[in-house]
Design a protein around this motif. Structure first.
Motif, short mmCIF file in Angstrom:
data_model
loop_
_atom_site.label_atom_id
_atom_site.label_comp_id
_atom_site.label_asym_id
_atom_site.label_seq_id
_atom_site.Cartn_x
_atom_site.Cartn_y
_atom_site.Cartn_z
N ARG A 15 79.72 26.49 -33.40
CA ARG A 15 80.87 27.25 -32.91
C ARG A 15 81.97 26.31 -32.42
NH1 ARG A 15 78.22 32.15 -29.29
NH2 ARG A 15 77.05 33.15 -31.02
N PRO A 16 83.23 26.66 -32.68
CA PRO A 16 84.31 25.79 -32.19
C PRO A 16 84.38 25.84 -30.67
CG PRO A 16 85.19 27.84 -33.10
CD PRO A 16 83.72 27.82 -33.43
N PRO A 17 84.77 24.73 -30.04
CA PRO A 17 84.84 24.72 -28.57
C PRO A 17 85.92 25.68 -28.09
CG PRO A 17 85.85 22.75 -29.50
CD PRO A 17 85.19 23.47 -30.64
#
Length: 242
Positions: A223-225
């Motif tokens: 997941r992207p930060p």
């Protein structure tokens, strides 16, 4: 154990997209799937061919209803005694070779009840019959679960549909021929068919490429930060300080 395998196969289906051939078309009907479907179908056909001839075999051995019930119980006893061992053999040698060997043994065992002349001999033969039947079903389902994980498609119902179709054909053909040929000829013909399918489908199944053992589906992308917190505007700070 089968429920755990099916659960793991289902999780692999949800975590990855279906595999495709280089041309872009889905390869769900592979040689391995066709061969396994043939094995499930002949398994149902062989068992139904035996069930149709139970009255003839009962008359041949002069068994009472209770004696016949005890003899038929040997099928379950042979199957239960073999299933745990076959599971270990599938883990050690692979489910596909064990499937071929088990269906061959089951095919040979189908012809034996018609040559018994006592309840004791019938019970001993049905122990081997049940062992072959139980071994074939454990090995076939294990191979099917592996193939479901490899194809990443819910194709398990097609194998069970093949078993039902084989049972339907075996019962229908056995009923039509019950008054025309003897039980020994009918079960011998079923054995010949089972061995022929074992040779043809077994060759295709063993030659078909299999998934690497222990190969897990690719993990989902990380997941992207979360975006960094935006600092407040000077107006906001002044209103807050006020």
């Amino acid at each position: 154990m089968p429920l755990l395998n099916k659960t793991e196969a289902r999780s692999s289906l949800l975590s990855a997209a279906p595999s495709k051939t280089p041309s872009g078309r889905s390869s769900s009907w592979s040689a391995a799937r066709l061969a396994l479907t043939a094995f499930f179908t002949v398994d149902g056909f062989l068992f139904a061919s035996w069930v149709v001839r139970i009255p003839d075999v009962r008359a041949q051995v002069s068994a009472s209803h209770s004696a016949l019930g005890l003899a038929l119980l040997c099928i379950s006893a042979g199957a239960v005694a073999t299933m745990a061992l076959i599971g270990r053999l599938c883990l050690r040698y692979g489910s596909r070779p064990v499937t071929v060997a088990s269906v061959a043994v089951f095919s040979l065992a189908v012809a034996l009840p018609a040559h018994t002349h006592s309840v004791l001999a019938l019970g001993a033969v049905l122990l081997l019959f049940g062992a072959g039947y139980g071994a074939a079903n454990v090995a076939m389902n294990s191979a099917a679960v592996d193939l479901v994980a490899e194809l990443r498609r819910p194709v398990m119902p097609s194998f069970h549909a093949g078993y039902s179709l084989g049972g339907l054909l075996g019962a229908a053909l056995g009923g039509l021929l019950a008054g025309r040929i003897s039980a020994s000829w009918a079960l011998a013909s079923a054995t010949a068919l089972g061995l022929a399918v074992t040779v043809l489908a077994g060759t295709a199944l063993l030659r078909a490429p299999a998934a690497l053992p222990g190969r897990a589906p690719p993990p989902p992308p990380p997941r992207p930060p979360p975006p960094p917190a935006r600092p407040g505007t000077p107006g906001c700070w002044s209103s807050c300080s006020a």
